[in-house]
Enzyme design. Structure first.
Site, PDB file in Angstrom:
ATOM      1  N   GLN A  26       8.526  -6.811  12.717  1.00  0.00           N
ATOM      2  CA  GLN A  26       8.740  -7.028  11.355  1.00  0.00           C
ATOM      3  C   GLN A  26       9.621  -6.548  10.703  1.00  0.00           C
ATOM      4  OE1 GLN A  26       5.270  -5.209   9.440  1.00  0.00           O
ATOM      5  NE2 GLN A  26       5.131  -6.697   7.795  1.00  0.00           N
ATOM      6  N   GLY A  27      10.514  -7.256  10.079  1.00  0.00           N
ATOM      7  CA  GLY A  27      11.660  -6.841   9.325  1.00  0.00           C
ATOM      8  C   GLY A  27      11.419  -7.179   8.117  1.00  0.00           C
ATOM      9  N   TYR A  28      10.863  -6.351   7.156  1.00  0.00           N
ATOM     10  CA  TYR A  28      10.446  -6.477   5.807  1.00  0.00           C
ATOM     11  C   TYR A  28      11.333  -5.178   5.210  1.00  0.00           C
ATOM     12  CZ  TYR A  28       6.463  -9.565   5.759  1.00  0.00           C
ATOM     13  OH  TYR A  28       5.615 -10.811   5.867  1.00  0.00           O
ATOM     14  N   SER A  29      10.702  -3.911   5.388  1.00  0.00           N
ATOM     15  CA  SER A  29      11.286  -2.621   4.805  1.00  0.00           C
ATOM     16  C   SER A  29      12.753  -2.687   4.905  1.00  0.00           C
ATOM     17  CB  SER A  29      10.549  -1.658   5.206  1.00  0.00           C
ATOM     18  OG  SER A  29       9.112  -1.726   5.046  1.00  0.00           O
ATOM     19  N   GLU A  86      -3.260  -8.778   6.973  1.00  0.00           N
ATOM     20  CA  GLU A  86      -2.950  -7.446   7.833  1.00  0.00           C
ATOM     21  C   GLU A  86      -4.428  -6.811   7.481  1.00  0.00           C
ATOM     22  OE1 GLU A  86       0.555  -4.647   7.152  1.00  0.00           O
ATOM     23  OE2 GLU A  86       1.300  -6.576   6.286  1.00  0.00           O
ATOM     24  N   SER A 141       1.212   1.581   0.752  1.00  0.00           N
ATOM     25  CA  SER A 141       0.862   3.121   0.780  1.00  0.00           C
ATOM     26  C   SER A 141      -0.584   3.259   0.105  1.00  0.00           C
ATOM     27  CB  SER A 141       1.943   3.883   0.205  1.00  0.00           C
ATOM     28  OG  SER A 141       2.007   3.596  -1.094  1.00  0.00           O
ATOM     29  N   ASN A 142      -1.149   4.499   0.239  1.00  0.00           N
ATOM     30  CA  ASN A 142      -2.601   4.634  -0.547  1.00  0.00           C
ATOM     31  C   ASN A 142      -2.264   4.626  -2.108  1.00  0.00           C
ATOM     32  OD1 ASN A 142      -3.479   4.527   1.811  1.00  0.00           O
ATOM     33  ND2 ASN A 142      -4.364   6.492   1.920  1.00  0.00           N
ATOM     34  N   GLU A 143      -0.957   5.018  -2.559  1.00  0.00           N
ATOM     35  CA  GLU A 143      -0.834   4.991  -4.077  1.00  0.00           C
ATOM     36  C   GLU A 143      -0.803   3.582  -4.492  1.00  0.00           C
ATOM     37  OE1 GLU A 143       1.064   6.921  -1.963  1.00  0.00           O
ATOM     38  OE2 GLU A 143      -0.237   8.694  -2.243  1.00  0.00           O
TER      39      GLU A 143
HETATM   40  C1  LIG Z   1       5.622   4.760  11.207  1.00  0.00           C
HETATM   41  C2  LIG Z   1       6.191   3.623  10.286  1.00  0.00           C
HETATM   42  C3  LIG Z   1       6.022   2.433  10.824  1.00  0.00           C
HETATM   43  C4  LIG Z   1       6.503   1.085  10.000  1.00  0.00           C
HETATM   44  N1  LIG Z   1       6.513  -0.140  10.386  1.00  0.00           N
HETATM   45  C5  LIG Z   1       7.013  -0.892   9.887  1.00  0.00           C
HETATM   46  C6  LIG Z   1       7.462  -2.293  10.241  1.00  0.00           C
HETATM   47  O1  LIG Z   1       7.155  -2.574  11.481  1.00  0.00           O
HETATM   48  N2  LIG Z   1       8.051  -3.205   9.690  1.00  0.00           N
HETATM   49  C7  LIG Z   1       8.236  -3.071   8.065  1.00  0.00           C
HETATM   50  O2  LIG Z   1       8.905  -3.962   7.623  1.00  0.00           O
HETATM   51  N3  LIG Z   1       8.007  -1.794   7.495  1.00  0.00           N
HETATM   52  C8  LIG Z   1       7.374  -0.766   8.466  1.00  0.00           C
HETATM   53  N4  LIG Z   1       7.155   0.581   7.657  1.00  0.00           N
HETATM   54  C9  LIG Z   1       7.760   0.542   6.404  1.00  0.00           C
HETATM   55  C10 LIG Z   1       6.382   0.719   5.431  1.00  0.00           C
HETATM   56  O3  LIG Z   1       5.926  -0.144   5.187  1.00  0.00           O
HETATM   57  C11 LIG Z   1       7.023   1.668   4.179  1.00  0.00           C
HETATM   58  O4  LIG Z   1       7.065   3.046   4.608  1.00  0.00           O
HETATM   59  C12 LIG Z   1       6.028   1.865   2.964  1.00  0.00           C
HETATM   60  O5  LIG Z   1       6.218   0.561   2.558  1.00  0.00           O
HETATM   61  C13 LIG Z   1       6.487   2.850   1.974  1.00  0.00           C
HETATM   62  O6  LIG Z   1       7.968   2.687   1.824  1.00  0.00           O
HETATM   63  P1  LIG Z   1       8.812   4.011   1.719  1.00  0.00           P
HETATM   64  O7  LIG Z   1       8.644   4.659   2.947  1.00  0.00           O
HETATM   65  O8  LIG Z   1      10.110   3.518   1.365  1.00  0.00           O
HETATM   66  O9  LIG Z   1       8.307   4.875   0.497  1.00  0.00           O
HETATM   67  P2  LIG Z   1       8.674   4.596  -1.088  1.00  0.00           P
HETATM   68  O10 LIG Z   1       8.216   3.357  -1.292  1.00  0.00           O
HETATM   69  O11 LIG Z   1       9.870   5.109  -1.269  1.00  0.00           O
HETATM   70  O12 LIG Z   1       7.339   5.681  -1.690  1.00  0.00           O
HETATM   71  C14 LIG Z   1       7.471   7.008  -1.771  1.00  0.00           C
HETATM   72  C15 LIG Z   1       6.312   7.623  -2.433  1.00  0.00           C
HETATM   73  O13 LIG Z   1       6.155   6.912  -3.716  1.00  0.00           O
HETATM   74  C16 LIG Z   1       4.908   6.332  -3.895  1.00  0.00           C
HETATM   75  N5  LIG Z   1       5.183   5.471  -4.881  1.00  0.00           N
HETATM   76  C17 LIG Z   1       5.859   4.274  -4.947  1.00  0.00           C
HETATM   77  N6  LIG Z   1       5.853   3.549  -5.796  1.00  0.00           N
HETATM   78  C18 LIG Z   1       4.581   3.926  -6.435  1.00  0.00           C
HETATM   79  C19 LIG Z   1       4.293   3.599  -7.758  1.00  0.00           C
HETATM   80  N7  LIG Z   1       4.333   2.402  -8.360  1.00  0.00           N
HETATM   81  N8  LIG Z   1       3.105   4.068  -8.064  1.00  0.00           N
HETATM   82  C20 LIG Z   1       2.635   5.543  -7.660  1.00  0.00           C
HETATM   83  N9  LIG Z   1       3.386   5.791  -6.402  1.00  0.00           N
HETATM   84  C21 LIG Z   1       4.351   5.145  -5.868  1.00  0.00           C
HETATM   85  C22 LIG Z   1       4.616   5.955  -2.546  1.00  0.00           C
HETATM   86  O14 LIG Z   1       3.237   5.764  -2.297  1.00  0.00           O
HETATM   87  C23 LIG Z   1       5.099   7.129  -1.691  1.00  0.00           C
HETATM   88  O15 LIG Z   1       4.109   8.298  -1.647  1.00  0.00           O
HETATM   89  C24 LIG Z   1       6.817   1.588   8.753  1.00  0.00           C
HETATM   90  C25 LIG Z   1       6.628   2.737   8.092  1.00  0.00           C
HETATM   91  C26 LIG Z   1       6.133   3.847   9.013  1.00  0.00           C
HETATM   92  C27 LIG Z   1       6.154   5.184   8.371  1.00  0.00           C
END
Ligand SMILES: Cc1cc2nc3c(=O)[nH]c(=O)nc-3n(C[C@H](O)[C@H](O)[C@H](O)COP(=O)(O)OP(=O)(O)OC[C@H]3O[C@@H](n4cnc5c(N)ncnc54)[C@H](O)[C@@H]3O)c2cc1C
Lengths: 395, 357
Positions: A126-129, A244, A380-382
């Site tokens: 999955q190439g989203y992030s 999901e 995320s849970n937030e």
């Molecule tokens: C082990 C692992 C596997 C993964 N696998 C995949 C994958 O296969 N494909 C893929 O595409 N992605 C994948 N992901 C990515 C995952 O979806 C992202 O990590 C997730 O979306 C959070 O983004 P970020 O890590 O950039 O954190 P950020 O978005 O930078 O968030 C940082 C913190 O800020 C909080 N935050 C952000 N916005 C708000 C808001 N508006 N209000 C309050 N709090 C906020 C977040 O909850 C978090 O606590 C994976 C991540 C992990 C750790």
């Protein structure tokens, strides 16, 4: 009100249970039980076994080879799989792309890709992030520029789970930089063998390799690989989010973990008595069990509602939040129960004659740390709380 | 009342912080910490030259410190840098040797490395429950049993072992070369060992050693608490930096009030941790040392877990990676709970004190 499964559902559960007992190789369930690395081969072997029975693509329509189960049956199947320590189904092809192609793909795309997902020819990731686009996925920057019959893709994806095993990736790319954020995104299928793609491993906190970074430099992809309409990729991303959500509470995994913790606390001796007789530790287990007992019913209530209404509602965010927290707590207990015995770095104890904790617990600390991910990914849970604030509290 | 450090301690703290920041940064730390022997001999010597070990013993024992506050200052600096060197064993051994009036020049100069072996697999924390036994043999003694999670045991030259002699815990000295030592790197970095004793020759240092061992363990706990405070400070500061710089939805994520409040909760717990550590350090040589030390270890266990888990969560995926230092700080903060008594163990000791009073 009646909390019991119907006669049919109970018969179904027994059928699943005996099928798993006969067909899940012990070698594989042992690896799952001990948290040992699950190899690509194991996943493929297990997928193939389920596929022979027609139970692999549980979220697919019958016309595409799905088993036609009700949500309750899906739930029972997942729970039984956990109970038997079956590997998790690798979701990217089966539970994500499959349903997307069925809803948005062309006939050609369906005919070509779906059988390859089922028989394991393709392993999707999955190439989203992206580094700059996590929670704010719609800010993604990876560009796909139309050039004749091709898109030319430049940019970077990250956190690509099990990308090292994959031969294909589905990507969200920006196709219209001028449009409003969500409106300029397209959903594109990419073959990882295409020139210009480089994948690099990311090592996780506990030392394991399960995620990757993927770099795209002038990667040419046929326009035929677009799924749905150009610039309508966000609709697909949102559709996927609801998919999901099946099993999002991870109740089966938590039940598994609770049994492990209980067994551990009975086996481990502290100062001359089993750990379970320590009232402080017993209280920790009891609290987790109470939360999980409630979560089982919360999960079933939402399942019941989804079955009646045809789709899960926004309240499933509750399942994600509380489900991950309960599971993380249980993983904490599994580490905590071992005390200092949990300390060795996994695999670092080369003298095989020296036993540490009970069998199968060498990875307990690693698993606790690895599982911190569940409250971060999949929204995320937030972010889940933000969704609930908006949709249910209307604040 | 004065909560300032003395000039000497402040200078020691500054020079340790500076040295570790320059010469033992996290990337070097990670190379050392996760592979045997989990020890960098050249850096160890330099740290000793800076006084990191001399600070652990009082003047009449050849050092220049030896109080709870000295231990606190050294270990807070170690915690800030996540240093994996085997100082915990040295701190506890030095306490024991000071009580015994033994010559500890070799320990304080770093020439000889010491570890202290008390915990066992089924008695990880409780001195009274150990089963390793000593028997008289010839003019000396032999020990049998297994000592578990002996911190620094993987590189120790000398191990001070607690073993039962005629039904009471006694203290023995064992040459590492006489024992079977199985060393390993730990999940959170740094090394430990299982020490297997099988009629292993040992020198009796103290026959009725319960009080001396309790004091050494208390000193070790103050050390761990201070280490946690140092590591929590850095973890919190790094998290704040990230909240200020990481943008999502067009704003720094630190603008989200839900994250702001949780960062404040972390701060509150860290300040509470610092306070209870100061209290435990102040009481280390007093009559109620065990009670305050247990309070500190219990509070630190809870706070450190909160800080570790919140730091990861508030970073998002980045803090789940090996590459990003917070992941290593988080591992240390969580895992140190199981060293020298976890939150539950120390809570039960405080609870037992309620009944007694
Ligand atoms: C082990 C692992 C596997 C993964 N696998 C995949 C994958 O296969 N494909 C893929 O595409 N992605 C994948 N992901 C990515 C995952 O979806 C992202 O990590 C997730 O979306 C959070 O983004 P970020 O890590 O950039 O954190 P950020 O978005 O930078 O968030 C940082 C913190 O800020 C909080 N935050 C952000 N916005 C708000 C808001 N508006 N209000 C309050 N709090 C906020 C977040 O909850 C978090 O606590 C994976 C991540 C992990 C750790």
């Amino acid at each position: 009100m009646d909390l019991s499964f119907s006669q049919e559902d109970i018969a179904f559960r027994d059928e699943v249970r005996s099928y798993l007992a006969e067909n899940l190789p012990k070698r594989i369930s042992d690896a799952v039980r001990t948290g040992a690395e699950q190899t690509k081969e194991m996943a493929e072997e297990w997928h193939a076994i389920l596929n022979r029975k027609g139970w692999l693509a549980t979220t697919w329509g019958v016309e595409f080879g799905g088993p036609g189960w009700t949500p309750v049956q899906k739930h029972i199947f997942e729970e039984e799989c956990c109970r038997a320590y079956a590997p998790r189904i690798v979701p990217f092809g089966l539970n994500m792309l499959g349903p997307v192609l069925q809803a948005f793909g062309t006939k050609e795309q369906q005919d070509y890709y779906l059988p390859r997902i089922l028989d394991g020819t393709d392993w999707w990731c999955q190439g989203y992030s992206e580094p700059g686009a996590g929670s704010d996925l719609a800010s993604l920057k990876t560009r796909a520029v139309r050039d004749g019959d091709d898109y030319v893709i430049n940019g970077q994806k990250t956190w690509t789970t099990l990308g090292q095993h994959a031969n294909k990736i589905f990507c969200l790319c920006r196709t219209d930089p001028a449009a409003k954020q969500q409106e300029g995104i397209s959903f594109i299928l990419v073959d990882l063998d295409t020139p210009g793609i480089e994948m690099r491993p990311i090592r996780l906190i506990e030392g394991g390799h399960e995620v990757n970074e993927v770099f795209f430099t002038d990667v040419r992809v046929p326009v035929a690989n677009l799924v749905g309409e150009e610039n309508k990729g966000w609709t697909i991303a949102k559709f996927l989010l609801t998919h999901e959500r099946t099993g999002i509470a991870g109740v089966g995994f938590s039940m598994q973990s609770l049994e492990e913790v209980k067994a551990l606390a009975r086996k481990i001796r502290r100062n001359g008595r089993p750990l379970i007789e320590d009232p402080l530790f017993a209280a920790r287990i009891a609290r987790a069990e109470i939360d999980l007992e409630a979560m089982k019913i919360t999960n079933l209530r939402m399942l019941f509602k989804a079955q009646q209404q045809g789709a899960p509602g926004p309240e499933t965010s509750i399942l994600k939040i509380k489900g991950t927290v309960i599971h993380q707590e249980l993983k904490d207990l599994a580490r905590r129960a071992l005390g200092p015995v949990a300390a060795p770095f996994p695999g670092s104890m080369t003298d095989g004659n020296i036993m540490f904790g009970p069998e199968g617990t060498a990875n307990n600390a690693a698993r606790y740390f690895n599982n911190r991910k569940t409250s971060i990914f999949g929204g995320s849970n937030e972010i889940q709380r933000n969704i609930l604030t908006k949709t249910m509290l209307e604040l | 009342m004065d909560f300032n450090l003395t000039e000497d301690r402040r200078m020691l703290q500054d020079s340790l912080n500076r040295y570790l920041g320059d010469k033992y940064p996290v990337d070097h730390r990670n190379k050392v910490a996760y592979a045997l022997p989990c020890h960098d001999p050249a850096k160890w010597t330099e740290m000793a030259e800076l006084g990191a070990l001399f600070a652990l013993a009082p003047e009449d024992a050849g050092g220049f410190g030896g109080t709870g506050f000295d231990i606190m200052v050294v270990f807070e600096a170690l915690g800030r840098a996540l240093n994996p060197e085997p100082l915990l064993g040295a701190a506890m051994a030095s306490r024991l040797m000071t009580k015994l009036g033994a010559d500890q020049e070799a320990l304080l100069s770093g020439a000889t490395k010491y570890a202290v072996a008390v915990g066992e697999v089924e008695a990880p924390y409780d001195l009274d429950a150990i089963t390793c036994t000593a028997t008289a043999k010839g003019d000396g003694h032999v020990l049998s049993g297994r000592k578990s999670a002996v911190y620094g045991g993987q590189v120790a030259d000398v191990i001070l072992v607690a073993a039962m002699l005629d039904g009471t815990p006694a203290l023995f000295e064992v040459q590492a070369s006489d024992a079977q030592i199985a060393g390993y790197p730990m999940m959170d970095g740094g090394g430990a060992a299982e020490v297997l004793l099988d009629d292993t020759p040992a020198k009796l240092l103290l026959a009725d050693a319960a009080d001396a061992l309790t004091d050494a363990l208390n000193a070790g706990i103050v050390a761990l608490c201070a280490e946690a405070v140092g590591a929590m400070d850095v973890t919190h500061a790094t998290t704040l930096d990230y909240l200020r710089t990481r943008k999502q939805f067009g704003v720094p994520i630190g603008k989200f009030q839900v994250l702001q409040h949780r960062a404040v909760d972390m701060l509150t717990e860290i300040e509470q941790s610092r306070s209870i550590t100061i209290k435990a350090a102040a009481e280390l040589d007093g009559p109620d040392a065990s009670r305050f030390v247990s309070m500190a270890k219990n509070l630190i266990g809870r706070a450190a877990r909160l800080v570790a888990e919140e730091a990861i969560q508030m970073h998002g995926g980045i803090a789940m990676t090996w590459e990003y230092p917070v992941s290593h700080y988080a591992k240390r903060l969580v895992m140190l709970d199981a060293q020298l008594g976890d939150t539950d163990y120390h809570l039960s000791r405080v609870m037992a004190g309620l009944k007694a009073a």
